[in-house]
Design an enzyme around this catalytic site. Structure first.
Site, PDB file in Angstrom:
ATOM      1  CG  ASP A  93      21.875  -1.599  17.226  1.00 12.18           C
ATOM      2  OD1 ASP A  93      22.848  -1.799  17.987  1.00 12.18           O
ATOM      3  OD2 ASP A  93      21.171  -0.567  17.268  1.00 12.18           O
ATOM      4  CG  HIS A  94      20.722  -3.188  21.095  1.00  9.32           C
ATOM      5  ND1 HIS A  94      21.347  -3.176  22.315  1.00  9.32           N
ATOM      6  CD2 HIS A  94      20.872  -1.938  20.588  1.00  9.32           C
ATOM      7  CE1 HIS A  94      21.839  -1.968  22.547  1.00  9.32           C
ATOM      8  NE2 HIS A  94      21.580  -1.198  21.509  1.00  9.32           N
ATOM      9  CG  ASP A 115      22.306  -5.946  24.681  1.00  8.67           C
ATOM     10  OD1 ASP A 115      22.886  -6.233  25.753  1.00  8.67           O
ATOM     11  OD2 ASP A 115      21.632  -4.908  24.532  1.00  8.67           O
ATOM     12  CD  GLU A 145      25.454  -3.094  26.092  1.00 14.96           C
ATOM     13  OE1 GLU A 145      25.118  -3.097  24.892  1.00 14.96           O
ATOM     14  OE2 GLU A 145      24.973  -2.323  26.933  1.00 14.96           O
ATOM     15  N   GLY A 190      18.260   7.180  23.116  1.00 16.81           N
ATOM     16  CA  GLY A 190      17.183   8.157  23.024  1.00 16.81           C
ATOM     17  C   GLY A 190      17.665   9.600  23.101  1.00 16.81           C
ATOM     18  CG  HIS A 222      25.333   0.483  22.075  1.00 14.48           C
ATOM     19  ND1 HIS A 222      24.319  -0.053  21.329  1.00 14.48           N
ATOM     20  CD2 HIS A 222      26.392  -0.349  21.926  1.00 14.48           C
ATOM     21  CE1 HIS A 222      24.745  -1.169  20.768  1.00 14.48           C
ATOM     22  NE2 HIS A 222      26.007  -1.377  21.102  1.00 14.48           N
ATOM     23  CB  SER A 268      18.481   9.764  19.085  1.00 12.56           C
ATOM     24  OG  SER A 268      18.074   8.617  19.783  1.00 12.56           O
TER      25      SER A 268
HETATM   26  P1  13P Z   1      21.206   6.970  20.282  1.00 15.92           P
HETATM   27  O1  13P Z   1      19.798   6.775  20.744  1.00 15.92           O
HETATM   28  O2  13P Z   1      21.971   7.822  21.249  1.00 15.92           O
HETATM   29  O3  13P Z   1      21.297   7.486  18.903  1.00 15.92           O
HETATM   30  O4  13P Z   1      21.932   5.533  20.303  1.00 15.92           O
HETATM   31  C1  13P Z   1      21.746   4.607  19.259  1.00 15.92           C
HETATM   32  C2  13P Z   1      22.279   3.256  19.574  1.00 15.92           C
HETATM   33  O5  13P Z   1      22.979   3.030  20.531  1.00 15.92           O
HETATM   34  C3  13P Z   1      21.919   2.165  18.658  1.00 15.92           C
HETATM   35  O6  13P Z   1      22.347   0.927  19.119  1.00 15.92           O
HETATM   36  O1  G3H Z   2      19.665   1.070  20.306  1.00 14.59           O
HETATM   37  C1  G3H Z   2      18.597   1.487  19.899  1.00 14.59           C
HETATM   38  C2  G3H Z   2      18.483   1.998  18.504  1.00 14.59           C
HETATM   39  O2  G3H Z   2      18.385   3.401  18.506  1.00 14.59           O
HETATM   40  C3  G3H Z   2      17.365   1.350  17.776  1.00 14.59           C
HETATM   41  O3  G3H Z   2      16.139   1.781  18.240  1.00 14.59           O
HETATM   42  O4  G3H Z   2      14.719  -0.264  18.523  1.00 14.59           O
HETATM   43  O5  G3H Z   2      13.700   2.007  18.156  1.00 14.59           O
HETATM   44  O6  G3H Z   2      14.894   0.832  16.288  1.00 14.59           O
HETATM   45  P1  G3H Z   2      14.772   1.030  17.775  1.00 14.59           P
HETATM   46 ZN    ZN Z   3      22.359   0.699  21.262  1.00 15.18          ZN
END
Ligand code: 13P
Ligand code: G3H
Ligand code: ZN
Length: 320
Positions: A93-94, A115, A145, A190, A222, A268
């Protein structure tokens, strides 16, 4: 080099193809610890849903990449043990650099996100294409993205939102060769996605514009937690102090999942569920000090949340 195929994982290509034509989305749940991973697998096995297990940079720092990879591998075997081996994607992720994506690919990830959304357009194209060229040699799928989400997380930070420009998406996908595209249409990371008094709304009109430019192409959302108000109330009832936490209305996500959106990221909401359950045990049983006595209920509450998401928001139940 470890191939994800030897670990029983799959990439996202076939899953997205079916999701786009079937009018549903694949859940992409972040995990940082064993209880989250178990709850995700239990929920997706029970609902017969494919799933994307996501690892953020924050998760890698917290739990260690090796441990998370082995946990995902354990998840594959755990699903089979539970009696229904669902398709599982292990996704970065990211990802913020070519080197990080490369290292995850070499370590058994079946999908990566690069990303480059905060870079100038041409640099985003160059970096994304570099990752795609490498990943495709190993049949690993890549998410890019375009557009910037507002919101603050440990490693994902931006104060200002820039909606994805529909006029750019064809060029970006054509030049980079990405397998899916994350877009910014008003979601954010968040638990504080809208200001009190502001109407919680995402720009489905922009999504539909993008869909017209890229018919049948997999789109990713996301920042798609809904911040369930009953869970926020429970946290506050048991001593928490979450003020004005607001998320994306679930009916809008359901609407998006019926169209080109085929991956919805949720983190979140799981954090909130875990926090509520742990706080409740701490308040009701202050004599308790065995972590299993509060992490167990936390796991159950997350599982309940994931099942709700799969069935009522994503529509991916019975698609495994
Ligand atoms: P939320 O913070 O809305 O759960 O999004 C999570 C997310 O986009 C992880 O990449
Ligand atoms: O996109 C963000 C995700 O919720 C991951 O968050 O970097 O705090 O693990 P984190
Ligand atoms: Zn994200």
């Amino acid at each position: 080099m470890v191939s994800y195929k030897d670990l029983g994982l799959v990439n996202s290509r076939e899953l997205f193809k079916k999701a786009v034509t079937g009018g549903y989305a694949i859940p992409a749940f972040n995990f940082n610890n064993m209880e989250q991973m178990q709850a995700i697998i239990q929920a997706c096995v029970e609902t017969k849903s494919p799933v994307i297990l996501q690892v953020s940079s924050g998760a890698r720092k917290y739990a260690n990449q090796t441990i998370l990879r082995y946990m995902a591998e354990g998840g594959v075997k755990y699903a089979a043990e539970l009696g229904y081996p669902i398709p599982i994607v292990l996704h970065l992720d990211h990802g913020d650099s070519f080197e990080l994506c490369k290292s995850c690919i070499e370590f058994g990830f079946s999908s990566v996100m690069i990303d480059g959304s905060k870079l100038p357009y041409d640099e985003n194209v160059r970096l994304t294409k570099q990752v795609v060229d490498y990943a495709h040699q190993y049949d690993v799928t890549v998410e890019g993205e375009l557009g910037v989400l507002a919101g603050v997380e440990d490693d994902v930070h931006s104060e200002t939102q820039q909606y994805t420009r529909p006029e750019e998406v064809q060029d970006f996908v054509g030049k980079t060769g990405v397998d899916s595209l994350a877009i910014a249409i008003g979601t954010s990371h968040g638990a504080y996605k809208f200001k009190p008094g502001q109407k919680p709304e995402i720009r489905l009109d922009i999504l539909h514009e993008i869909e017209k430019k890229l018919p049948g192409f997999p789109i990713v959302l996301h920042g798609s937690s809904s911040v369930p108000q009953d869970i926020v109330a429970e946290i506050n009832q048991y001593g928490g102090k979450l003020k004005a936490a607001i998320g994306i209305p679930e009916d809008q996500l359901r609407e998006a999942a019926k169209s080109a959106v085929c991956k919805i990221n949720i983190d979140s909401d799981s954090r909130l569920a875990m926090t509520a359950a742990i706080r409740k045990v701490f308040v009701e049983h202050p004599e308790e000090f065995d972590p299993r006595k509060y992490l167990g209920p936390a796991r159950d509450k997350m599982k309940e949340l994931y099942i709700h998401k799969v069935v009522n928001v994503l529509g991916s139940n019975d698609k495994a």
